[in-house]
Design a protein around this motif. Structure first.
Motif, PDB file in Angstrom:
ATOM      1  N   SER A  49      27.005  31.774  43.891  1.00 34.80           N
ATOM      2  CA  SER A  49      27.800  32.986  43.719  1.00 34.80           C
ATOM      3  C   SER A  49      27.846  33.789  45.016  1.00 34.80           C
ATOM      4  CB  SER A  49      27.237  33.838  42.578  1.00 34.80           C
ATOM      5  OG  SER A  49      25.896  34.207  42.840  1.00 34.80           O
ATOM      6  N   LYS A  50      29.015  34.337  45.289  1.00 34.17           N
ATOM      7  CA  LYS A  50      29.242  35.048  46.547  1.00 34.17           C
ATOM      8  C   LYS A  50      29.405  36.548  46.348  1.00 34.17           C
ATOM      9  CE  LYS A  50      32.370  35.094  50.547  1.00 34.17           C
ATOM     10  NZ  LYS A  50      33.564  34.464  51.169  1.00 34.17           N
ATOM     11  N   TYR A  51      29.826  36.946  45.158  1.00 34.25           N
ATOM     12  CA  TYR A  51      30.171  38.347  44.914  1.00 34.25           C
ATOM     13  C   TYR A  51      29.188  38.981  43.928  1.00 34.25           C
ATOM     14  CZ  TYR A  51      34.419  36.451  46.958  1.00 34.25           C
ATOM     15  OH  TYR A  51      35.303  35.810  47.777  1.00 34.25           O
ATOM     16  N   ASN A  52      29.148  40.300  43.940  1.00 30.15           N
ATOM     17  CA  ASN A  52      28.189  41.014  43.096  1.00 30.15           C
ATOM     18  C   ASN A  52      28.410  40.800  41.601  1.00 30.15           C
ATOM     19  OD1 ASN A  52      26.860  42.022  45.313  1.00 30.15           O
ATOM     20  ND2 ASN A  52      27.854  44.020  45.270  1.00 30.15           N
ATOM     21  N   ASP A  53      29.638  40.438  41.220  1.00 30.93           N
ATOM     22  CA  ASP A  53      29.898  40.184  39.800  1.00 30.93           C
ATOM     23  C   ASP A  53      29.491  38.775  39.387  1.00 30.93           C
ATOM     24  OD1 ASP A  53      31.835  38.636  40.994  1.00 30.93           O
ATOM     25  OD2 ASP A  53      33.535  39.562  39.961  1.00 30.93           O
ATOM     26  N   GLY A  54      28.907  38.007  40.298  1.00 27.79           N
ATOM     27  CA  GLY A  54      28.441  36.657  39.978  1.00 27.79           C
ATOM     28  C   GLY A  54      29.464  35.566  40.166  1.00 27.79           C
ATOM     29  N   SER A  55      30.652  35.879  40.633  1.00 25.71           N
ATOM     30  CA  SER A  55      31.696  34.873  40.818  1.00 25.71           C
ATOM     31  C   SER A  55      31.515  34.136  42.143  1.00 25.71           C
ATOM     32  CB  SER A  55      33.082  35.519  40.750  1.00 25.71           C
ATOM     33  OG  SER A  55      33.216  36.507  41.758  1.00 25.71           O
ATOM     34  N   VAL A  56      32.268  33.041  42.292  1.00 26.53           N
ATOM     35  CA  VAL A  56      32.104  32.164  43.445  1.00 26.53           C
ATOM     36  C   VAL A  56      33.399  32.074  44.247  1.00 26.53           C
ATOM     37  CG1 VAL A  56      30.380  30.778  42.217  1.00 26.53           C
ATOM     38  CG2 VAL A  56      32.801  30.093  42.161  1.00 26.53           C
ATOM     39  N   ASP A  57      33.284  31.525  45.436  1.00 30.50           N
ATOM     40  CA  ASP A  57      34.435  31.132  46.235  1.00 30.50           C
ATOM     41  C   ASP A  57      34.683  29.659  45.928  1.00 30.50           C
ATOM     42  OD1 ASP A  57      36.246  30.311  48.134  1.00 30.50           O
ATOM     43  OD2 ASP A  57      35.230  31.225  49.826  1.00 30.50           O
ATOM     44  N   ALA A  58      35.787  29.356  45.248  1.00 26.38           N
ATOM     45  CA  ALA A  58      36.039  27.992  44.777  1.00 26.38           C
ATOM     46  C   ALA A  58      36.075  26.985  45.923  1.00 26.38           C
ATOM     47  CB  ALA A  58      37.351  27.950  43.996  1.00 26.38           C
ATOM     48  N   ALA A  59      36.465  27.416  47.108  1.00 21.03           N
ATOM     49  CA  ALA A  59      36.562  26.497  48.247  1.00 21.03           C
ATOM     50  C   ALA A  59      35.195  25.988  48.697  1.00 21.03           C
ATOM     51  CB  ALA A  59      37.266  27.191  49.410  1.00 21.03           C
ATOM     52  N   LYS A  60      34.125  26.611  48.214  1.00 15.99           N
ATOM     53  CA  LYS A  60      32.785  26.216  48.648  1.00 15.99           C
ATOM     54  C   LYS A  60      32.088  25.288  47.657  1.00 15.99           C
ATOM     55  CE  LYS A  60      31.990  30.211  51.627  1.00 15.99           C
ATOM     56  NZ  LYS A  60      31.062  31.295  52.010  1.00 15.99           N
ATOM     57  N   GLY A  61      32.827  24.758  46.677  1.00 16.75           N
ATOM     58  CA  GLY A  61      32.245  23.831  45.714  1.00 16.75           C
ATOM     59  C   GLY A  61      31.795  22.542  46.370  1.00 16.75           C
ATOM     60  N   LEU A  62      30.590  22.093  46.036  1.00 16.06           N
ATOM     61  CA  LEU A  62      29.991  20.894  46.626  1.00 16.06           C
ATOM     62  C   LEU A  62      29.860  19.812  45.563  1.00 16.06           C
ATOM     63  CD1 LEU A  62      28.350  19.517  49.010  1.00 16.06           C
ATOM     64  CD2 LEU A  62      26.312  20.459  47.893  1.00 16.06           C
ATOM     65  N   GLN A 223      14.210  37.188  48.800  1.00 14.21           N
ATOM     66  CA  GLN A 223      15.082  38.094  48.051  1.00 14.21           C
ATOM     67  C   GLN A 223      14.415  38.560  46.762  1.00 14.21           C
ATOM     68  OE1 GLN A 223      18.597  35.513  47.773  1.00 14.21           O
ATOM     69  NE2 GLN A 223      19.709  37.092  48.879  1.00 14.21           N
ATOM     70  N   THR A 224      14.555  39.827  46.473  1.00 16.65           N
ATOM     71  CA  THR A 224      14.119  40.374  45.192  1.00 16.65           C
ATOM     72  C   THR A 224      15.256  40.241  44.200  1.00 16.65           C
ATOM     73  OG1 THR A 224      12.673  41.963  46.292  1.00 16.65           O
ATOM     74  CG2 THR A 224      13.256  42.407  44.004  1.00 16.65           C
ATOM     75  N   ASN A 225      14.949  39.674  43.029  1.00 15.36           N
ATOM     76  CA  ASN A 225      16.008  39.471  42.045  1.00 15.36           C
ATOM     77  C   ASN A 225      16.484  40.809  41.498  1.00 15.36           C
ATOM     78  OD1 ASN A 225      17.564  37.398  40.843  1.00 15.36           O
ATOM     79  ND2 ASN A 225      16.574  37.815  38.885  1.00 15.36           N
ATOM     80  N   ASN A 226      17.797  40.894  41.309  1.00 15.11           N
ATOM     81  CA  ASN A 226      18.408  42.119  40.809  1.00 15.11           C
ATOM     82  C   ASN A 226      19.492  41.718  39.825  1.00 15.11           C
ATOM     83  OD1 ASN A 226      19.782  44.488  40.319  1.00 15.11           O
ATOM     84  ND2 ASN A 226      19.897  45.123  42.459  1.00 15.11           N
ATOM     85  N   THR A 227      19.285  42.001  38.561  1.00 13.13           N
ATOM     86  CA  THR A 227      20.234  41.575  37.540  1.00 13.13           C
ATOM     87  C   THR A 227      21.593  42.262  37.676  1.00 13.13           C
ATOM     88  OG1 THR A 227      19.377  43.255  36.026  1.00 13.13           O
ATOM     89  CG2 THR A 227      18.417  41.048  35.877  1.00 13.13           C
ATOM     90  N   GLN A 228      21.647  43.387  38.409  1.00  9.30           N
ATOM     91  CA  GLN A 228      22.912  44.091  38.595  1.00  9.30           C
ATOM     92  C   GLN A 228      23.652  43.604  39.836  1.00  9.30           C
ATOM     93  OE1 GLN A 228      21.870  48.248  38.622  1.00  9.30           O
ATOM     94  NE2 GLN A 228      21.596  48.326  36.399  1.00  9.30           N
ATOM     95  N   ASN A 229      23.058  42.639  40.539  1.00  9.34           N
ATOM     96  CA  ASN A 229      23.683  42.086  41.735  1.00  9.34           C
ATOM     97  C   ASN A 229      23.715  40.576  41.571  1.00  9.34           C
ATOM     98  OD1 ASN A 229      24.340  41.125  44.289  1.00  9.34           O
ATOM     99  ND2 ASN A 229      23.297  42.804  45.327  1.00  9.34           N
ATOM    100  N   GLY A 230      24.904  40.025  41.274  1.00 11.01           N
ATOM    101  CA  GLY A 230      24.993  38.621  40.892  1.00 11.01           C
ATOM    102  C   GLY A 230      25.236  37.653  42.022  1.00 11.01           C
ATOM    103  N   ASN A 231      25.166  38.088  43.278  1.00 14.33           N
ATOM    104  CA  ASN A 231      25.449  37.146  44.356  1.00 14.33           C
ATOM    105  C   ASN A 231      24.225  36.305  44.704  1.00 14.33           C
ATOM    106  OD1 ASN A 231      23.858  38.905  45.794  1.00 14.33           O
ATOM    107  ND2 ASN A 231      25.438  39.546  47.231  1.00 14.33           N
ATOM    108  N   ASN A 232      24.478  35.182  45.375  1.00 15.22           N
ATOM    109  CA  ASN A 232      23.453  34.257  45.864  1.00 15.22           C
ATOM    110  C   ASN A 232      22.633  33.640  44.722  1.00 15.22           C
ATOM    111  OD1 ASN A 232      22.614  32.940  48.185  1.00 15.22           O
ATOM    112  ND2 ASN A 232      20.837  34.265  48.438  1.00 15.22           N
ATOM    113  N   LYS A 233      23.331  33.192  43.677  1.00 17.14           N
ATOM    114  CA  LYS A 233      22.702  32.502  42.556  1.00 17.14           C
ATOM    115  C   LYS A 233      23.496  31.224  42.273  1.00 17.14           C
ATOM    116  CE  LYS A 233      21.156  36.893  40.571  1.00 17.14           C
ATOM    117  NZ  LYS A 233      21.157  37.786  39.382  1.00 17.14           N
TER     118      LYS A 233
END
Length: 246
Positions: A49-62, A223-233
């Motif tokens: 996930s790239k954004y705080n809402d937990g969404s991804v950049d589709a172009a980065k799919g592996l 990184q400290t986990n933050n449920t209100q910040n959905g990036n980098n998961k």
């Protein structure tokens, strides 16, 4: 004597009828939801996930893979508990081109592909759709432990291509403590946790399924986990084929 004989025959008939009904019920339940051990594997489209809402950049799919087994434990004719153990690839990729219209030269391509042993525990609803065929849908938690993987970079400049590859490393965290033991900027968290949602079809001894893994833990050990910040998961879409062994 005659009365005793009649009574004995009546008891025998009732017992036989009861056993037959029980056998029929068991057979019916087994046909509706046979359970068993499945060996499965397939394709992963992994991302982070790239954004705080937990969404991804589709172009980065592996593109990567998963393989392992699950145990389907019938709880009711339409309900199963399904724990498993899978080797699964996660990660993402990133490509940069100096000229967006020229992908053959002057680029940087990188991929990040950690491998995990994953333990999912899903609860499935199953609905018969024909002779020994069912559709299913379910969800449940998973826990995963990092065991390896590679990060790779390929650079092309003026027609000269260079490639590098590094082993992915994890911290030595103890999951029973609140600290991240061995946390470093070049280390991933050893453990990942998340939620699965899945659906598919069982027919005869085979299954075809789709699973989406929604990671809840930030992946870098510092990184400290933050449920209100959905990036980098981790976000992982999987397509599986499986066969029942018994």
């Amino acid at each position: 004597m005659k009365n005793r004989l009649i009574l004995l025959l009546a008891v025998s008939a009732i017992t036989a009828g009861s056993a037959q009904a029980q056998t029929t019920t068991t057979t019916s339940t087994h046909d509706a939801n046979p359970g068993g051990i499945y060996i499965k594997g397939g394709y992963n489209l992994a991302n982070i996930s790239k954004y705080n809402d937990g969404s991804v950049d589709a172009a980065k799919g592996l593109s990567t893979f998963h393989a392992g087994g699950v145990v389907d434990i019938p709880i009711a004719p339409v309900l199963s508990l399904q724990p498993g153990l899978l080797l699964t690839g996660k990660g993402a990729k990133a490509n940069y081109y100096v000229d967006p219209n020229n992908h053959s030269d002057n680029y940087v391509k990188s991929s990040f592909n950690p491998l995990y042993l994953e333990l999912p525990v899903n609860l499935l609803l199953k609905f018969p759709i024909g002779n020994d065929a069912r559709i299913f849908a379910g969800a449940g938690p998973y826990a995963a432990m990092g065991i390896g993987g590679k990060s790779k970079t390929e650079v092309s400049t003026g027609g000269v291509v260079t490639s590098t590859s590094h082993d992915i490393k994890f911290n030595n965290d103890n999951p029973l403590t609140p600290e991240e033991e061995g946390a470093r900027y070049d280390r991933l968290k050893k453990f990942d946790f998340g939620i699965n949602a899945l659906a598919g079809v069982e027919f005869n001894r085979f299954l075809v399924g789709v699973n989406y893994g929604w990671g809840l833990e930030k992946i870098n050990s510092t990184q400290t986990n933050n449920t209100q910040n959905g990036n980098n998961k981790y976000r992982t879409l999987s397509v599986s084929l499986g066969v029942r062994l018994n």
